[in-house]
Design a protein around this motif. Structure first.
Motif, PDB file in Angstrom:
ATOM      1  N   MET A 176       0.839  -1.198   0.000  1.00 49.96           N
ATOM      2  CA  MET A 176       0.000   0.000   0.000  1.00 49.96           C
ATOM      3  C   MET A 176       0.870   1.243   0.000  1.00 49.96           C
ATOM      4  O   MET A 176       1.876   1.294   0.700  1.00 49.96           O
ATOM      5  N   ASN A 177       0.488   2.254  -0.783  1.00 48.50           N
ATOM      6  CA  ASN A 177       1.256   3.494  -0.854  1.00 48.50           C
ATOM      7  C   ASN A 177       1.163   4.266   0.456  1.00 48.50           C
ATOM      8  O   ASN A 177       0.088   4.403   1.047  1.00 48.50           O
ATOM      9  N   SER A 178       2.289   4.802   0.916  1.00 39.85           N
ATOM     10  CA  SER A 178       2.272   5.676   2.079  1.00 39.85           C
ATOM     11  C   SER A 178       1.742   7.051   1.671  1.00 39.85           C
ATOM     12  O   SER A 178       1.652   7.378   0.490  1.00 39.85           O
ATOM     13  N   ARG A 179       1.406   7.858   2.656  1.00 38.80           N
ATOM     14  CA  ARG A 179       0.929   9.216   2.354  1.00 38.80           C
ATOM     15  C   ARG A 179       2.004  10.022   1.632  1.00 38.80           C
ATOM     16  O   ARG A 179       1.694  10.815   0.745  1.00 38.80           O
ATOM     17  N   GLN A 180       3.241   9.819   2.010  1.00 40.82           N
ATOM     18  CA  GLN A 180       4.318  10.521   1.325  1.00 40.82           C
ATOM     19  C   GLN A 180       4.392  10.108  -0.136  1.00 40.82           C
ATOM     20  O   GLN A 180       4.568  10.945  -1.027  1.00 40.82           O
ATOM     21  N   GLU A 181       4.246   8.817  -0.397  1.00 41.09           N
ATOM     22  CA  GLU A 181       4.263   8.339  -1.781  1.00 41.09           C
ATOM     23  C   GLU A 181       3.073   8.892  -2.562  1.00 41.09           C
ATOM     24  O   GLU A 181       3.210   9.316  -3.713  1.00 41.09           O
ATOM     25  N   LEU A 182       1.904   8.901  -1.937  1.00 44.44           N
ATOM     26  CA  LEU A 182       0.718   9.445  -2.597  1.00 44.44           C
ATOM     27  C   LEU A 182       0.906  10.922  -2.911  1.00 44.44           C
ATOM     28  O   LEU A 182       0.536  11.403  -3.998  1.00 44.44           O
ATOM     29  N   GLU A 183       1.497  11.649  -1.977  1.00 44.92           N
ATOM     30  CA  GLU A 183       1.757  13.074  -2.214  1.00 44.92           C
ATOM     31  C   GLU A 183       2.687  13.260  -3.402  1.00 44.92           C
ATOM     32  O   GLU A 183       2.452  14.143  -4.253  1.00 44.92           O
ATOM     33  N   GLN A 184       3.706  12.457  -3.508  1.00 42.60           N
ATOM     34  CA  GLN A 184       4.647  12.590  -4.617  1.00 42.60           C
ATOM     35  C   GLN A 184       3.988  12.273  -5.962  1.00 42.60           C
ATOM     36  O   GLN A 184       4.252  12.940  -6.970  1.00 42.60           O
ATOM     37  N   ILE A 185       3.121  11.281  -5.989  1.00 42.97           N
ATOM     38  CA  ILE A 185       2.386  10.980  -7.213  1.00 42.97           C
ATOM     39  C   ILE A 185       1.498  12.154  -7.594  1.00 42.97           C
ATOM     40  O   ILE A 185       1.442  12.571  -8.769  1.00 42.97           O
ATOM     41  N   ALA A 186       0.799  12.716  -6.603  1.00 43.73           N
ATOM     42  CA  ALA A 186      -0.077  13.864  -6.861  1.00 43.73           C
ATOM     43  C   ALA A 186       0.723  15.068  -7.338  1.00 43.73           C
ATOM     44  O   ALA A 186       0.273  15.806  -8.231  1.00 43.73           O
ATOM     45  N   ILE A 187       1.889  15.282  -6.768  1.00 42.72           N
ATOM     46  CA  ILE A 187       2.731  16.414  -7.180  1.00 42.72           C
ATOM     47  C   ILE A 187       3.147  16.265  -8.638  1.00 42.72           C
ATOM     48  O   ILE A 187       3.068  17.218  -9.428  1.00 42.72           O
ATOM     49  N   ARG A 188       3.585  15.076  -9.007  1.00 41.16           N
ATOM     50  CA  ARG A 188       4.011  14.870 -10.398  1.00 41.16           C
ATOM     51  C   ARG A 188       2.852  15.091 -11.364  1.00 41.16           C
ATOM     52  O   ARG A 188       3.010  15.722 -12.413  1.00 41.16           O
ATOM     53  N   ALA A 189       1.679  14.583 -11.003  1.00 38.48           N
ATOM     54  CA  ALA A 189       0.501  14.771 -11.853  1.00 38.48           C
ATOM     55  C   ALA A 189       0.118  16.245 -11.946  1.00 38.48           C
ATOM     56  O   ALA A 189      -0.180  16.759 -13.039  1.00 38.48           O
ATOM     57  N   ALA A 190       0.119  16.934 -10.806  1.00 35.16           N
ATOM     58  CA  ALA A 190      -0.268  18.343 -10.791  1.00 35.16           C
ATOM     59  C   ALA A 190       0.703  19.201 -11.596  1.00 35.16           C
ATOM     60  O   ALA A 190       0.293  20.127 -12.305  1.00 35.16           O
ATOM     61  N   LYS A 191       1.975  18.888 -11.512  1.00 32.42           N
ATOM     62  CA  LYS A 191       2.961  19.675 -12.260  1.00 32.42           C
ATOM     63  C   LYS A 191       2.847  19.445 -13.762  1.00 32.42           C
ATOM     64  O   LYS A 191       2.985  20.389 -14.556  1.00 32.42           O
ATOM     65  N   GLU A 192       2.560  18.204 -14.163  1.00 35.85           N
ATOM     66  CA  GLU A 192       2.384  17.949 -15.590  1.00 35.85           C
ATOM     67  C   GLU A 192       1.139  18.659 -16.118  1.00 35.85           C
ATOM     68  O   GLU A 192       1.170  19.291 -17.180  1.00 35.85           O
ATOM     69  N   ALA A 193       0.048  18.580 -15.367  1.00 37.13           N
ATOM     70  CA  ALA A 193      -1.166  19.281 -15.770  1.00 37.13           C
ATOM     71  C   ALA A 193      -0.965  20.787 -15.741  1.00 37.13           C
ATOM     72  O   ALA A 193      -1.425  21.515 -16.633  1.00 37.13           O
TER      73      ALA A 193
END
Length: 280
Positions: free
Chosen positions: A1-18
């Motif tokens: 299961m992804n940790s909150r830190q990992e989830l945050e990093q995924i969200a950051i990468r997605a937000a920056k690309e968008a």
């Protein structure tokens, strides 16, 4: 299961690309469509940005559910129904691919990507990215709020006469916009001043960063509020509905402040019948 830190990093990468796409296309959207009314806009870039986030979620968190603005029919009833169907998911990504679409269409550089991640109905990660200023606002539940990696705290104004408040002008001009105007009229002779940048997520991020004392608005959706609500709370502020009840994903009429002026602001909204609940 992804940790909150990992989830945050995924969200950051997605937000920056968008966000990169938003910056490139601002004011140059090829197609614009109307949603609930002529005031409620969507472009092909909104849809493309949501697809970017969905792709990142599918790649890294394939079992997680997604509640995205562009995947829900227009109107408050449809939004509430979509949230009710998904809010108890183990992990739910709540996406506003362009918060500030009207600004985007008109070429005003005040639009952000907002991503909240809820675990069993509680927001645990919030990411808001402003590509025009390269400002990344992040928070994890219980771990503070940050702007480009630096800890954020809310402002210190203690009274409404010292307060710089923000609100919005909802697309529902007959009801929700009139409710906000009642609040503005009631507060106008009391507060230091108002601001309205056309993005609820940006307003919430600015409350968290101490740039605004508070923000209120009627008739918003979960994707407008989820990430920003966590930012404000983790920066030391307070978030409730317009009657003072603690925030949850179902709140549509929002008040977010530094905490010091919260009760005073809610009191004015209640007394001026500007909460949004008067006819519900």
């Amino acid at each position: 299961m992804n940790s909150r830190q990992e989830l945050e990093q995924i969200a950051i990468r997605a937000a920056k690309e968008a966000g990169c796409l938003i910056r490139q296309k601002c004011g140059r959207a090829a197609r614009m469509e109307l949603k609930a009314s002529e005031y409620d806009l969507v472009t092909e870039v909104d849809k493309a940005c949501e697809e970017i986030v969905r792709r990142h979620v599918a790649e890294h968190c394939p079992t997680h559910q997604i509640l995205g603005e562009e995947g829900v029919a227009p109107g408050a009833e449809a939004s509430a129904k979509a949230l009710a169907e998904s809010r108890e998911a183990e992990f739910l990504w709540i996406i506003d691919p362009i918060d500030g679409t009207t600004n985007f269409v008109h070429g005003l550089p005040y639009s952000v990507v907002s991503i909240g991640i809820a675990h069993r109905g509680e927001v645990v990660v919030g990411v808001i990215y402003d590509a025009f200023r390269d400002e990344l606002f992040t928070a994890r539940l219980g771990e503070g709020a940050y702007l480009n990696g630096e800890r954020m705290t809310v402002s210190e104004e203690a009274t409404l006469p010292q307060a710089l408040l923000a609100t919005g002008f909802p697309v529902d001009v007959r009801r929700a916009r009139a409710i906000n105007m009642r609040g503005m009229n009631a507060l106008a002779s009391t507060v230091r001043n108002f601001r309205a940048v056309g993005s609820a997520a940006m307003h919430l991020a600015y409350v968290a960063a101490g740039r605004l004392t508070g923000f209120w608005e009627a008739d918003l959706n979960a994707w407008d509020l989820s990430a920003g609500s966590l930012l404000v709370q983790e920066a030391g502020g307070r978030v409730t509905d317009t009657r003072g009840t603690d925030y949850d994903l179902g709140v549509r009429h929002i008040v977010a402040t530094n905490g010091r002026v919260h009760e005073e602001l809610v009191k004015v909204l209640v007394e001026s019948q500007a909460t949004g609940y008067e006819t519900e």
